[in-house]
Design an enzyme around this catalytic site. Sequence first.
Site, PDB file in Angstrom:
ATOM      1  CD  GLU A 131      41.905  56.161  39.043  1.00 49.99           C
ATOM      2  OE1 GLU A 131      41.828  57.377  39.233  1.00 49.99           O
ATOM      3  OE2 GLU A 131      42.992  55.540  39.076  1.00 49.99           O
ATOM      4  CB  CYS A 132      41.790  52.035  33.883  1.00 54.94           C
ATOM      5  SG  CYS A 132      42.334  51.534  32.228  1.00 54.94           S
ATOM      6  N   GLY A 133      40.993  49.492  34.751  1.00 51.04           N
ATOM      7  CA  GLY A 133      40.720  48.092  35.031  1.00 51.04           C
ATOM      8  C   GLY A 133      39.686  47.911  36.131  1.00 51.04           C
TER       9      GLY A 133
END
Length: 435
Positions: free
Chosen positions: A328-330
């Site tokens: 997720e994201c990072g």
Amino acid sequence: MSEGPKGLAIAAPASGSGKTTLTLGLLRALTRRGLRVQPFKNGPDYIDPAFHAAAAGRASYNLDGWAMDRPQLHALAGQAAGADLVIFEGAMGLYDGPADPGRSGRGTSAEIARMFGWPVVLVLDVKGQGQSAAATALGFARHPEAPPVAGVILNHVASPRHEAMIRAEMDRLGLRVLGALPRRSDLSLPERHLGLVQAEEQAGLEATLEALADFVAAHVDLEALLSAAGAGAAPGAGAWAVPPAGRIALARDAAFSFVYPHMLEAWRRAGVTVLPFSPLADQAPDPSADLVWLPGGYPELHAGRIAAAGRFKEGLRRFAETRPVHGECGGYMVLGARLIDAEGRAHAMAGLLGLVTSYEKRRLHLGYRSADLLAPLPGYGAGSRLYGHEFHYSTILEQPDAPLAKVCDAAGAPVAETGSVRGHVTGSFFHLIAG
């Protein structure tokens, strides 16, 4: 009809008014008095709940009316069972939220306060204001969607004369002042681009929390505040999310720290075995896991260390040959091919997806998201609709793999950050809140 736990909602007309400072001081001051205080936070926020937990000694949970349905909200509110008091910190302004409603409303702090019967303590930044502060408070209290307003706390008061002037006008308009906080620049918490520097990264946090508690106890009428707490009906039947696997290898360190407490609690209740590992310490995920989950965080601040973490990257690649890996994201950025840092240096990531992202080309991506899956995600089949949010400054330079989902903002407009899927590997800038 039975009542839920008594509580108060800490809200304000806008971000930056001092809600978090007051909330942390209250949590610690009331906990020091022997009260069991259950913290909650409105909306999508990873950082403030960690500070709440440090201040109160009790896990804090997000209550999000846009992304969560009522059974999930009631399940989370039920975590206050056994507490003496709830302190619910709002987000942005009291009535702020997307124009388009989500699953239980627009996600405003006012909606949650009304839903659970928690009167509002309105924090007013009175810097540069006199009697007009009372007009602001009166407008918020008389809004047609207003929860009960317990009173106001004045912040950034310049002098006793300044305080007396505002108190007199508040009294004339029938508004109760519960406290007045003088200006104190030495009590501010350090910040970075995604908000406060994380609680776990602040070596002096305990001393800061004690100082905030002393400050709040000296300038807020805690007895009056406690007497103003209220409650609605006891939370209804709740529902917890179904976990995506039985054994989850979860990246946890300063670069991978954005994990919602309600997700971890749902996993715990379902008997999931969480196997934490640290990519920054060059640890590989446990090969006995059913799933590897790389949450968001700050990989852009640690890109060199992640690029040099050979055991981590090789272990991740071996795992992905046979079992699912999600970021997720990072975490999504780390699954990609390259991450370009703020100085323009390119760092080799895991290479399990073709994604190339740049923190050098900064642009804010922020808002609620709905995602209709085009491919399976651990725990969810293709066609499932998920709800969450996006919050990052990274720019996608290349996103060559098949899209994971059709992603839209709160108004239903498509966004370009569709996520990616390749073999057993999935990732997205979308942070999952609820399915």
